[in-house]
Design an enzyme around this catalytic site. Sequence first.
Site, PDB file in Angstrom:
ATOM      1  N   LYS A  85       0.838  -1.229  -0.157  1.00 46.16           N
ATOM      2  CA  LYS A  85       0.119   0.006  -0.109  1.00 46.16           C
ATOM      3  C   LYS A  85       0.873   1.360   0.046  1.00 46.16           C
ATOM      4  O   LYS A  85       0.570   2.130  -0.645  1.00 46.16           O
ATOM      5  CB  LYS A  85      -0.987  -0.017   1.201  1.00 46.16           C
ATOM      6  CG  LYS A  85      -2.098  -0.832   1.027  1.00 46.16           C
ATOM      7  CD  LYS A  85      -2.952  -0.918   2.363  1.00 46.16           C
ATOM      8  CE  LYS A  85      -4.197  -1.674   2.463  1.00 46.16           C
ATOM      9  NZ  LYS A  85      -5.350  -1.158   1.836  1.00 46.16           N
ATOM     10  N   ASN A 138     -11.160  -8.595   4.168  1.00 45.91           N
ATOM     11  CA  ASN A 138     -10.526  -7.516   4.814  1.00 45.91           C
ATOM     12  C   ASN A 138     -11.392  -6.416   4.712  1.00 45.91           C
ATOM     13  O   ASN A 138     -12.176  -5.935   3.928  1.00 45.91           O
ATOM     14  CB  ASN A 138      -9.198  -7.172   3.990  1.00 45.91           C
ATOM     15  CG  ASN A 138      -9.328  -6.239   2.946  1.00 45.91           C
ATOM     16  OD1 ASN A 138      -9.421  -5.016   3.119  1.00 45.91           O
ATOM     17  ND2 ASN A 138      -9.636  -6.563   1.665  1.00 45.91           N
ATOM     18  N   PHE A 157      -8.352   1.622   3.467  1.00 45.95           N
ATOM     19  CA  PHE A 157      -7.322   2.500   2.909  1.00 45.95           C
ATOM     20  C   PHE A 157      -6.300   3.032   4.012  1.00 45.95           C
ATOM     21  O   PHE A 157      -6.030   4.213   3.919  1.00 45.95           O
ATOM     22  CB  PHE A 157      -8.032   3.634   2.162  1.00 45.95           C
ATOM     23  CG  PHE A 157      -8.585   3.136   0.824  1.00 45.95           C
ATOM     24  CD1 PHE A 157      -8.426   2.100   0.147  1.00 45.95           C
ATOM     25  CD2 PHE A 157      -9.262   4.146   0.093  1.00 45.95           C
ATOM     26  CE1 PHE A 157      -8.771   1.702  -1.148  1.00 45.95           C
ATOM     27  CE2 PHE A 157     -10.092   3.806  -1.137  1.00 45.95           C
ATOM     28  CZ  PHE A 157      -9.650   2.625  -1.727  1.00 45.95           C
ATOM     29  N   SER A 206     -13.246  -0.511  -3.899  1.00 43.50           N
ATOM     30  CA  SER A 206     -12.957  -0.924  -2.497  1.00 43.50           C
ATOM     31  C   SER A 206     -14.444  -0.781  -1.689  1.00 43.50           C
ATOM     32  O   SER A 206     -14.956   0.002  -1.729  1.00 43.50           O
ATOM     33  CB  SER A 206     -12.160  -0.418  -1.932  1.00 43.50           C
ATOM     34  OG  SER A 206     -10.888  -0.719  -2.475  1.00 43.50           O
ATOM     35  N   ASN A 223     -14.623  -0.652   1.514  1.00 42.64           N
ATOM     36  CA  ASN A 223     -14.313  -0.442   2.799  1.00 42.64           C
ATOM     37  C   ASN A 223     -14.268   1.136   3.156  1.00 42.64           C
ATOM     38  O   ASN A 223     -14.054   1.597   4.284  1.00 42.64           O
ATOM     39  CB  ASN A 223     -13.103  -1.140   3.432  1.00 42.64           C
ATOM     40  CG  ASN A 223     -13.298  -2.586   3.321  1.00 42.64           C
ATOM     41  OD1 ASN A 223     -14.272  -3.036   3.756  1.00 42.64           O
ATOM     42  ND2 ASN A 223     -12.272  -3.134   2.742  1.00 42.64           N
ATOM     43  N   THR A 224     -14.590   1.968   2.060  1.00 46.33           N
ATOM     44  CA  THR A 224     -14.720   3.365   2.082  1.00 46.33           C
ATOM     45  C   THR A 224     -16.129   3.805   2.074  1.00 46.33           C
ATOM     46  O   THR A 224     -16.447   3.565   0.796  1.00 46.33           O
ATOM     47  CB  THR A 224     -13.698   3.965   1.144  1.00 46.33           C
ATOM     48  OG1 THR A 224     -12.420   3.712   1.722  1.00 46.33           O
ATOM     49  CG2 THR A 224     -13.838   5.627   1.271  1.00 46.33           C
ATOM     50  N   LYS A 230     -10.268   0.373 -11.900  1.00 44.01           N
ATOM     51  CA  LYS A 230     -10.531  -0.959 -11.288  1.00 44.01           C
ATOM     52  C   LYS A 230     -12.015  -1.029 -10.611  1.00 44.01           C
ATOM     53  O   LYS A 230     -12.446  -0.540 -10.076  1.00 44.01           O
ATOM     54  CB  LYS A 230      -9.542  -1.055 -10.121  1.00 44.01           C
ATOM     55  CG  LYS A 230      -9.628  -2.379  -9.284  1.00 44.01           C
ATOM     56  CD  LYS A 230      -8.687  -2.703  -8.319  1.00 44.01           C
ATOM     57  CE  LYS A 230      -8.593  -4.095  -7.849  1.00 44.01           C
ATOM     58  NZ  LYS A 230      -7.492  -4.193  -6.768  1.00 44.01           N
ATOM     59  N   ASN A 245     -12.091  -6.051  -7.924  1.00 47.85           N
ATOM     60  CA  ASN A 245     -11.824  -5.940  -6.763  1.00 47.85           C
ATOM     61  C   ASN A 245     -12.402  -7.227  -5.702  1.00 47.85           C
ATOM     62  O   ASN A 245     -13.008  -8.072  -6.210  1.00 47.85           O
ATOM     63  CB  ASN A 245     -12.161  -4.547  -6.106  1.00 47.85           C
ATOM     64  CG  ASN A 245     -11.273  -3.904  -5.197  1.00 47.85           C
ATOM     65  OD1 ASN A 245     -11.035  -4.641  -4.225  1.00 47.85           O
ATOM     66  ND2 ASN A 245     -10.767  -2.621  -5.382  1.00 47.85           N
TER      67      ASN A 245
HETATM   68  C1  LIG Z   1      -5.940  -7.354   2.608  1.00 43.63           C
HETATM   69  C2  LIG Z   1      -6.061  -6.694   1.319  1.00 43.63           C
HETATM   70  C3  LIG Z   1      -6.118  -5.337   1.038  1.00 43.63           C
HETATM   71  C4  LIG Z   1      -6.542  -4.974  -0.229  1.00 43.63           C
HETATM   72  N1  LIG Z   1      -6.385  -3.554  -0.639  1.00 43.63           N
HETATM   73  C5  LIG Z   1      -6.589  -2.879  -1.642  1.00 43.63           C
HETATM   74  C6  LIG Z   1      -6.190  -1.887  -2.035  1.00 43.63           C
HETATM   75  O1  LIG Z   1      -5.920  -0.941  -1.329  1.00 43.63           O
HETATM   76  N2  LIG Z   1      -6.793  -1.391  -3.161  1.00 43.63           N
HETATM   77  C7  LIG Z   1      -7.247  -2.082  -4.130  1.00 43.63           C
HETATM   78  O2  LIG Z   1      -7.420  -1.779  -5.271  1.00 43.63           O
HETATM   79  N3  LIG Z   1      -7.396  -3.397  -3.840  1.00 43.63           N
HETATM   80  C8  LIG Z   1      -7.207  -4.090  -2.814  1.00 43.63           C
HETATM   81  N4  LIG Z   1      -7.184  -5.488  -2.386  1.00 43.63           N
HETATM   82  C9  LIG Z   1      -7.873  -5.992  -3.448  1.00 43.63           C
HETATM   83  C10 LIG Z   1      -6.946  -6.884  -4.062  1.00 43.63           C
HETATM   84  O3  LIG Z   1      -6.293  -5.946  -5.113  1.00 43.63           O
HETATM   85  C11 LIG Z   1      -7.554  -7.773  -5.372  1.00 43.63           C
HETATM   86  O4  LIG Z   1      -8.278  -6.992  -6.204  1.00 43.63           O
HETATM   87  C12 LIG Z   1      -8.549  -8.538  -4.663  1.00 43.63           C
HETATM   88  O5  LIG Z   1      -8.011  -9.246  -3.198  1.00 43.63           O
HETATM   89  C13 LIG Z   1      -8.810 -10.155  -5.334  1.00 43.63           C
HETATM   90  O6  LIG Z   1      -7.625 -10.869  -5.633  1.00 43.63           O
HETATM   91  P1  LIG Z   1      -7.081 -12.114  -4.970  1.00 43.63           P
HETATM   92  O7  LIG Z   1      -8.238 -12.924  -4.785  1.00 43.63           O
HETATM   93  O8  LIG Z   1      -5.950 -12.640  -5.761  1.00 43.63           O
HETATM   94  O9  LIG Z   1      -6.580 -11.460  -3.520  1.00 43.63           O
HETATM   95  C14 LIG Z   1      -7.003  -6.070  -1.198  1.00 43.63           C
HETATM   96  C15 LIG Z   1      -7.035  -7.173  -0.902  1.00 43.63           C
HETATM   97  C16 LIG Z   1      -6.525  -7.720   0.426  1.00 43.63           C
HETATM   98  C17 LIG Z   1      -6.717  -9.137   0.673  1.00 43.63           C
END
Ligand SMILES: Cc1cc2nc3c(=O)[nH]c(=O)nc-3n(C[C@H](O)[C@H](O)[C@H](O)COP(=O)(O)O)c2cc1C
Length: 350
Positions: free
Chosen positions: A64, A109, A113, A171, A173-174, A211, A240
């Site tokens: 991040k 999660n 942010f 995301s 969470n915002t 995204k 996402n």
């Molecule tokens: C702990 C955590 C934090 C994440 N933080 C962000 C983020 O700050 N911005 C974002 O665009 N996606 C974030 N993601 C989403 C990932 O980039 C991805 O789109 C999502 O986890 C699906 O891929 P995966 O199944 O391979 O994890 C986060 C995912 C996880 C698990």
Amino acid sequence: MGLYTFAGPIMRLLEPETAHGLAIKALKCGLLPKAKPLNEPVLASTLWGLNFVNPIGLAAGFDKNGEVPDAMLTQGFGFSEVGSVTPQPQPGNPKPRSFRLLEDKAIINRMGFNNDGLDVVTERLSARARKGIVGANLGKNKNQEDAVADYVAGTKALAGLSDYLVINVSSPNTPGLRALQNKDQLAELLHAVLVARNETVEKGKAPLLLKVAPDLTDEDKTDIVAVAIETGIDGMIVSNTTIERPDSLKSEHKGEGGGLSGQPLFEASSLVLREIATQVDGRFPLIGVGGISNADQAYEKIRNGASLVQLYSALIYGGFELVSEINKGLAERLKADGFKNISEAVGANL
Ligand SMILES: Cc1cc2nc3c(=O)[nH]c(=O)nc-3n(C[C@H](O)[C@H](O)[C@H](O)COP(=O)(O)O)c2cc1C
């Protein structure tokens, strides 16, 4: 057996954020063995004028704060993504806010942010030698009412320091963030950031990607693709995390609020990718993300329309060795199916 595989079981005894902090520290100190260089021309492609040595990228959220983008490239990734970064530093949601769903090979999660903010990340990215491909993923501060202003600020600060930019409006969470995916708001936002990008860097630099969430109605998807084409952005990342909770989930943490990622996201995110790819019809490249943990799944995303893929959750269960394993397996599959280059396989299922 690599260090991460060895350390993996110990890491999984730790609280997820503690383990993540340790992994970042180990990467920063160069404690992890590097991946063996992979010479597979079949995996190489050029998109937006950038030469990707392989199509496997690190998804946003792991780095991040832009602390280890280059260290992640030495783990075998073809590109890595920093962020999401917001203009002001912010602490994110109260802990605990990240949960391992072991039985489901998933993560929930609700980080919200948490990040060091643009000034610090700008400084870190300025100090890089800029050898590999690193993207910057932009978010907005929780208390900022003027969302456009935050994305414009992020664009101006990082367009000249990253190889591509991501507008993250997905995301969960915002509060209110995902509403920015609505047609009119999205058009206004994308127009503004494109103007900011064009004022900041020369033509053709810092391609702008959007995204999106996997939780979209058919109308949402049609609207988003129409706005993406009309505004002239350069690509999309699909997807996402999801706010859905499939019935199949077994873990005790399945009721936690936040975004679900990992295995249970694979099917849903692949379906959205396929639908969006069909509508985009090759006008711009797509990056496929969600639940990728092996070469078959990476290949399926590519055949469903992704020119590149990303992953995050699978690293928590499989370690960094997974990256080279997926690349090797993918090269084998492409060759076995008679493709001379990955670009020929993009969208083969559509
Ligand atoms: C702990 C955590 C934090 C994440 N933080 C962000 C983020 O700050 N911005 C974002 O665009 N996606 C974030 N993601 C989403 C990932 O980039 C991805 O789109 C999502 O986890 C699906 O891929 P995966 O199944 O391979 O994890 C986060 C995912 C996880 C698990």
